[in-house]
Write a protein that holds these residues in place. Structure first.
Motif, short mmCIF file in Angstrom:
data_model
loop_
_atom_site.label_atom_id
_atom_site.label_comp_id
_atom_site.label_asym_id
_atom_site.label_seq_id
_atom_site.Cartn_x
_atom_site.Cartn_y
_atom_site.Cartn_z
N LYS A 134 0.81 -1.22 0.00
CA LYS A 134 0.00 0.00 0.00
C LYS A 134 0.85 1.27 0.00
O LYS A 134 0.56 2.23 -0.72
CB LYS A 134 -0.93 -0.02 1.20
CG LYS A 134 -1.97 1.04 1.16
CD LYS A 134 -2.96 0.84 2.27
CE LYS A 134 -4.04 1.89 2.15
NZ LYS A 134 -5.13 1.65 3.08
N HIS A 194 -8.27 5.97 -1.47
CA HIS A 194 -7.49 6.43 -0.31
C HIS A 194 -8.29 7.43 0.52
O HIS A 194 -8.28 7.37 1.75
CB HIS A 194 -6.18 7.05 -0.79
CG HIS A 194 -5.28 7.47 0.32
ND1 HIS A 194 -4.65 6.58 1.15
CD2 HIS A 194 -4.92 8.71 0.74
CE1 HIS A 194 -3.95 7.24 2.04
NE2 HIS A 194 -4.08 8.54 1.80
N GLU A 243 -10.93 5.55 2.46
CA GLU A 243 -10.31 4.82 3.58
C GLU A 243 -10.01 5.76 4.74
O GLU A 243 -10.15 5.38 5.91
CB GLU A 243 -9.05 4.11 3.12
CG GLU A 243 -9.32 2.89 2.28
CD GLU A 243 -8.06 2.28 1.71
OE1 GLU A 243 -6.97 2.91 1.80
OE2 GLU A 243 -8.15 1.17 1.16
N ASP A 244 -9.58 6.98 4.44
CA ASP A 244 -9.34 7.98 5.49
C ASP A 244 -10.63 8.32 6.22
O ASP A 244 -10.65 8.43 7.46
CB ASP A 244 -8.73 9.25 4.91
CG ASP A 244 -7.28 9.08 4.54
OD1 ASP A 244 -6.66 8.09 4.99
OD2 ASP A 244 -6.76 9.93 3.78
N GLU A 247 -13.25 6.40 6.48
CA GLU A 247 -13.62 5.22 7.27
C GLU A 247 -12.79 5.14 8.55
O GLU A 247 -13.31 4.83 9.63
CB GLU A 247 -13.41 3.96 6.43
CG GLU A 247 -13.81 2.69 7.15
CD GLU A 247 -13.48 1.46 6.33
OE1 GLU A 247 -14.05 0.40 6.66
OE2 GLU A 247 -12.67 1.55 5.39
N ARG A 248 -11.50 5.43 8.48
CA ARG A 248 -10.64 5.42 9.65
C ARG A 248 -11.09 6.45 10.68
O ARG A 248 -11.08 6.20 11.88
CB ARG A 248 -9.20 5.71 9.22
CG ARG A 248 -8.24 4.65 9.70
CD ARG A 248 -6.82 4.89 9.27
NE ARG A 248 -6.67 4.57 7.85
CZ ARG A 248 -6.13 5.38 6.95
NH1 ARG A 248 -5.69 6.56 7.29
NH2 ARG A 248 -6.04 5.01 5.70
#
Length: 129
Positions: free
Chosen positions: A28, A117, A120-121, A123-124
């Motif tokens: 990644k 990306h 995903e940020d 979601e984090r």
């Protein structure tokens, strides 16, 4: 005229290599670095689209104003020269189309990776709250 086609050939080869590099599975961290580097290169590399379009216009103009050799007066050498020029024009049209298509593909791949990306940020952040 040959230099223009040589440049376009090298650009298409580089775009194909970048597209393959972007689609190969990799860690990644490495993938994000590659995508960010390619994204920086994409904007200056946009010159290839108008360059290929100009070459397509040049091919079209030459095709419209080409002397045809279809009568019985033509020699075998003239007929071979005519057919060879037709084949070269067809090859160059494919080259121009490939340049535009590969540029668009690389652009879309980079955009897709950036969007993934970003999601995903998000979601984090939701998981941490």
């Amino acid at each position: 005229m040959g230099l223009q086609w040589m440049i376009l050939t090298y650009v298409v080869a580089a775009e194909a290599a970048v597209a393959i590099l972007l689609t190969l599975p990799s860690p990644k961290l490495l993938k994000t670095r590659i995508v960010s580097l390619v994204s920086l290169i994409l904007r200056p590399a946009l010159f290839i689209v108008p360059f290929a379009a100009f070459q397509l216009l040049d091919i079209y103009w030459k095709n419209e104003h080409r002397l045809t050799c279809t009568s019985e007066i033509c020699t075998a050498a003239e007929r071979d020269h005519y057919e060879k020029s037709i084949y070269k024009a067809q090859r160059n049209v494919i080259l121009c189309s490939a340049a535009c298509l590969l540029y668009w593909s690389v652009h879309r791949i980079c955009k897709c990776y950036k969007e993934i990306h970003h999601l995903e940020d998000i979601e984090r952040r939701y998981k941490s709250q």
